[in-house]
Write an enzyme that holds these catalytic residues in place. Structure first.
Site, PDB file in Angstrom:
ATOM      1  N   CYS A 138      -4.801 -33.867   7.389  1.00 43.94           N
ATOM      2  CA  CYS A 138      -5.326 -34.015   6.466  1.00 43.94           C
ATOM      3  C   CYS A 138      -4.775 -34.847   5.322  1.00 43.94           C
ATOM      4  CB  CYS A 138      -5.724 -32.585   5.753  1.00 43.94           C
ATOM      5  SG  CYS A 138      -4.272 -31.819   5.224  1.00 43.94           S
ATOM      6  N   CYS A 181      -3.594 -24.475   5.905  1.00 47.29           N
ATOM      7  CA  CYS A 181      -2.856 -25.133   4.638  1.00 47.29           C
ATOM      8  C   CYS A 181      -1.826 -24.179   4.166  1.00 47.29           C
ATOM      9  CB  CYS A 181      -4.216 -24.986   3.552  1.00 47.29           C
ATOM     10  SG  CYS A 181      -5.485 -25.658   4.126  1.00 47.29           S
TER      11      CYS A 181
HETATM   12 FE1  FES Z   1      -4.770 -30.249   4.046  1.00 48.84          FE
HETATM   13 FE2  FES Z   1      -5.597 -27.790   3.144  1.00 48.84          FE
HETATM   14  S1  FES Z   1      -6.920 -29.501   3.935  1.00 48.84           S
HETATM   15  S2  FES Z   1      -3.469 -28.791   3.267  1.00 48.84           S
END
Ligand code: FES
Length: 141
Positions: A34, A103
């Site tokens: 991400c 996360c």
């Molecule tokens: Fe990347 Fe939550 S989507 S840390």
């Protein structure tokens, strides 16, 4: 509701945001998927984490996880902080949606990195297997 009240609370009103100028240990980790980044600063005295702050460039769950994780380790001895798992962080937040569990992993890893940084800076021998990347401290081969 997708997020618990606690997640919303720690996301909208995060605790311990910021940096520590003379931090004893700093840990920075990123999630390759991400692109989010988390940085944790620790102040350590007599093996106790006396202060913890964080900067997170990431999603709401990552911010809530950093906030909760720093609250959980403040005032704790290092061995206890090392045992903090992402599961414990997520549980303290009354859960995270399944696709957001990763996360909270960032928080666990950033704390471990910061403690490792403290050990390295102070030439403290440690068992490298306690850290996820398995890097050696230089004392153990
Ligand atoms: Fe990347 Fe939550 S989507 S840390």
């Amino acid at each position: 509701m997708l997020y618990s009240k606690k997640v919303m609370d720690h996301f909208t009103n995060p605790r311990n945001v910021g940096t520590i100028e003379d931090a004893d240990g700093i840990g920075e980790v990123g999630n390759a998927k991400c692109g989010d980044i988390m940085k944790i600063y620790l102040k350590i005295e007599d093996n106790i984490i006396t202060d913890a702050k964080f900067n997170t460039f990431g999603c709401g769950s990552a911010i809530a996880s950093s906030s909760m994780a720093t609250e959980l380790i403040k005032g704790k001895p290092i061995p206890e902080a090392l045992q903090l798992t992402n599961k414990a962080v997520a549980e303290a937040l009354d859960g995270l949606p399944a696709h957001k569990i990763h996360c909270s992993v960032l928080a666990e890893e950033a704390i471990k990195e910061a403690i490792k940084d403290y050990y390295n800076k102070n030439n403290i021998t440690y068992n490298h297997t306690i850290f996820p990347d398995g890097t050696s401290c230089g004392h153990c081969l």
